[in-house]
Design a protein around this motif. Structure first.
Motif, mmCIF file in Angstrom:
data_model
loop_
_atom_site.group_PDB
_atom_site.id
_atom_site.type_symbol
_atom_site.label_atom_id
_atom_site.label_comp_id
_atom_site.label_asym_id
_atom_site.label_seq_id
_atom_site.Cartn_x
_atom_site.Cartn_y
_atom_site.Cartn_z
ATOM 1 N N MET B 45 0.835 -1.187 0.000
ATOM 2 C CA MET B 45 0.000 0.000 0.000
ATOM 3 C C MET B 45 0.878 1.248 0.000
ATOM 4 S SD MET B 45 -3.260 0.801 2.292
ATOM 5 C CE MET B 45 -3.346 2.430 2.968
ATOM 6 N N ARG B 47 1.018 5.688 -1.219
ATOM 7 C CA ARG B 47 0.199 6.857 -1.535
ATOM 8 C C ARG B 47 0.269 7.149 -3.034
ATOM 9 N NH1 ARG B 47 1.750 10.910 3.259
ATOM 10 N NH2 ARG B 47 3.354 9.317 3.408
ATOM 11 N N ASN B 48 1.488 7.063 -3.573
ATOM 12 C CA ASN B 48 1.717 7.425 -4.961
ATOM 13 C C ASN B 48 2.096 6.186 -5.779
ATOM 14 O OD1 ASN B 48 2.843 8.338 -7.393
ATOM 15 N ND2 ASN B 48 3.345 10.327 -6.462
ATOM 16 N N LEU B 49 1.144 5.664 -6.534
ATOM 17 C CA LEU B 49 1.358 4.409 -7.271
ATOM 18 C C LEU B 49 2.491 4.537 -8.291
ATOM 19 C CD1 LEU B 49 -2.392 3.435 -7.849
ATOM 20 C CD2 LEU B 49 -0.784 2.260 -6.348
ATOM 21 N N ASN B 64 -3.507 1.599 -3.478
ATOM 22 C CA ASN B 64 -3.710 2.647 -2.478
ATOM 23 C C ASN B 64 -5.029 2.421 -1.749
ATOM 24 O OD1 ASN B 64 -5.468 3.296 -4.493
ATOM 25 N ND2 ASN B 64 -4.326 5.110 -5.185
ATOM 26 N N ASN B 65 -5.488 1.183 -1.817
ATOM 27 C CA ASN B 65 -6.791 0.846 -1.264
ATOM 28 C C ASN B 65 -6.651 -0.179 -0.126
ATOM 29 O OD1 ASN B 65 -9.385 0.055 -0.733
ATOM 30 N ND2 ASN B 65 -9.875 -0.499 -2.856
#
Lengths: 431, 431
Positions: B45, B47-49, B64-65
């Motif tokens: 996980m 924040r910024n894929l 991010n889920n």
């Protein structure tokens, strides 16, 4: 299968056995809360029942009959603190076969028969734990097997014999010679009546075998370990080493190199800035290097009644917790690789060399010519003004060279007429 | 229930997360032999894929889920490396409730909500492990809970913040002032953009709370820990300390005394001969004293990508072994006692005091009269020739005195006209 009271038996009731008895007493009130069960010593096997009677609350726990212990179905844990090969080996194997867990501090035995003992434990699905076999009270076996399990360990080395560290400390700090320092160690109880196993490096060698096996996941036995003791070290060597920025320590070293495992014990020069250099008196310390953790060091008492008992009781409590969780033999033998052990001649080291030579022009050139022939370079050299009609003393630290080559160079050198005596040849610890 | 592949999810993919990913990759070939199973990262996980995509082999692991992770029944282990209170706390609690094991390096959270998290783990019979939360790669939590479980620990203390140790080392070795050393630490990446948590001692305080809880089997939380940082230390203090045979280190100290637990973080003078005094740069070291083991020390890297990952992966592997042996939650919360924590005013310490006073006859007598009124004795004193028309500088190390009394003495002293300034007041580490 939960069990409120877990019965254990002690084999041997010397220094460490007495310590374990005391530590278990000290923990009695807290065990239930800590472990969910209480560990009680049901039997203590001793040679002399009368002598032992004064050390226990209830002398009926004492016995000199092994059958009484191994055949008692109530006894779940055997704590072997007799030391030596036999009957310890027979007893431990029989205990494991009988489905009993075993805790042992017996480095002599484990360094030779470790595989046999761990295999037997696995077969019978019981625990065989030996935290106390290396570096006394210092946690090192469990940290290597668990906390550091995510590493490929490159090196595990250290000061793993308190007697010799005490002697070398006295030689360094008080400028004693070896014999004087040994006499003091004996007087203070740091050295045994027969100090051979300590001063000749055998005890440290056993610990190196065990440490290497655990750290590198590949069995190293006592016979694989090259060993030199400290009997030939002089106060003069220590003083020259100091001048060169080093201390002399008896180091046990195990390295996992691309060409195989190096495992040896010998007195070595180590830079005075290295954390191990300031480990003094009877303290032990184990230094590890892994690809993830980088450098780490574990320091503490390597021997003694209560420190060693601390490690033994840690193992006992682990077994009690395993019994409660019904997961005994959760971690057994971790030697799942087969890595060859290198010959000492194939290791590469820097060397400290102290020699007496003829005091005349050209000697240095002849000496270094022999060096060059065998790829021995000079990193540091000290030569002091010789007295008239005396040999000149030269002290050299070499660059890194294959030990076999260095030995050949030394043989050739000792045959030259200008060399009066090679007084010292020591390795220098380096990466 | 044996499982050949164990799936894990990483929460957070910064320095330590990346380290854990790398260490697991490095161990991939050996896991089967070592653990009897293979641990695979199924989800990460972030924040910024996009930013994270370059760091992984297969970007489809990134998400991010949180729901995707907590609701995935395949995922057995959650590795929380986000840091901070929220959403880390909510995620961990939800993961534990969902029957997933959790590994966390989040000292901020554990120092406050440790009990809640461990209770939740126990309720759901899963593991919550946090070896990496204290002293990075150095094994200390597991050694305290297992290897040293046979001890009543009297003290656990040490250098548990690398940033401040680096700063103090530079101030000592290169005579830098605090600001200069902090600037260097920032430049070299040892200090964060906002260094408050490190230099004010908050980070060390969290580690002391966790260490004390584990060592004394009684919950100590962050609010219980008295904290002072190193911002007021000057190069002059360090130089006077040296003259008095001491170094200055930011120490975290936890003691189990008859009157309760002492827990504090502050810069302290420590004898230069103490093993901790030579722990320099960004290295950490934890010193413990127990009734059986006596003194032991654990030294290594307290932070950094791979060293911290080493501790995290050790925990992951432990869970994998627990899963194989079907004994998860084998060792949970070990705080089975309730010992009160003492107020700082009730601790007893020796103090280092540097003050500027009027340079005239009788001042020393007046100062020591105030000392005597509050039971403050003088152990060492230095006064150097003052320049004309300048204050005289006096440096004192006191005998042991109750902190409350010492503070009252200092208040009274600072009201006296002959005292121009109290420049430094530091505690001196002693037993």
């Amino acid at each position: 299968m939960e069990k409120k009271v877990i019965h254990a038996a002690l084999l041997g009731f010397g220094t460490v056995g007495t310590g374990v008895y005391k530590v278990l007493k000290n923990q009695e009130e807290e065990m239930e809360a800590k472990l969910g069960s209480v560990v009680r010593i049901k039997k203590i096997m001793v040679r002399n029942l009368e002598k032992a009677a004064v050390k226990v609350e209830d002398p009926s726990v004492l016995t000199n009959n092994w059958e009484e212990i191994v055949n008692d179905p109530d006894i779940d844990i055997i704590i072997e603190l007799m030391g030596g090969m036999e009957p310890a080996r027979t007893y431990i194997l029989a205990a494991l076969e009988a489905g009993k867990h075993v805790v042992s501090a017996n480095k002599d035995l484990i360094a030779v028969y470790g595989k046999e003992l761990l295999d037997m434990a696995e077969t019978h699905h019981v625990d065989f734990l030996f935290e106390a076999a290396v570096a006394g009270g210092i946690p090192i076996i469990r940290p290597l097997k668990q906390c550091l399990a995510g590493n490929h360990m490159k090196e595990v080395m250290g000061i793993v014999n308190g007697t010799t560290n005490f002697i070398l400390t006295k030689m360094t700090q008080d400028k004693m010679e070896f014999k004087e320092a040994l006499a003091l160690a004996t007087e203070l109880g740091y050295a045994e009546a027969d100090p051979t196993a300590d001063i000749e490096g055998l005890d440290a060698g056993r610990k190196v075998a065990i440490l290497a096996s655990v750290a590198f996941n590949s069995r190293v036995v006592f016979d694989d370990v090259y060993i030199e003791g400290i009997t030939k070290i002089s106060a003069k060597d220590i003083s020259y080493a100091k001048e060169m920025g080093c201390d002399i320590k008896l180091l046990g070293v195990a390295r996992n190199t691309e060409e195989g495992i190096e495992a040896y014990v010998c007195p070595m020069l180590i830079p005075s800035t290295h954390p191990l250099a300031s480990v003094n008196d009877s303290y032990n310390a184990v230094f590890v290097n892994g690809d993830a953790v980088e450098n780490a060091m574990f320091f503490g008492r390597g021997a003694g009644e209560l420190p060693t008992a601390s490690a033994v009781v840690g193992d006992i409590f682990d077994i009690a917790r395993n019994m409660k969780a019904n997961c005994c033999a959760r971690i057994g033998c971790t030697c799942y690789k087969t890595i060859p052990v290198k010959k000492m001649a194939d290791t590469r080291n820097c060397y400290f060399l102290r020699l007496q030579v003829e005091d005349r022009c050209g000697v240095l050139a002849e000496m270094t010519a022999v060096f060059a022939k065998y790829h021995v370079s000079v990193a540091q050299i000290i030569q002091k003004q010789a007295k008239p009609n005396e040999s000149a003393e030269i002290v050299v630290i070499t660059g890194k060279v294959r030990e076999g080559d260095f030995r050949t160079a030394m043989e050739e050198l000792s045959g030259r007429s200008f060399v009066h005596k090679i007084s010292s040849m020591l390795r220098v610890y380096g990466e």
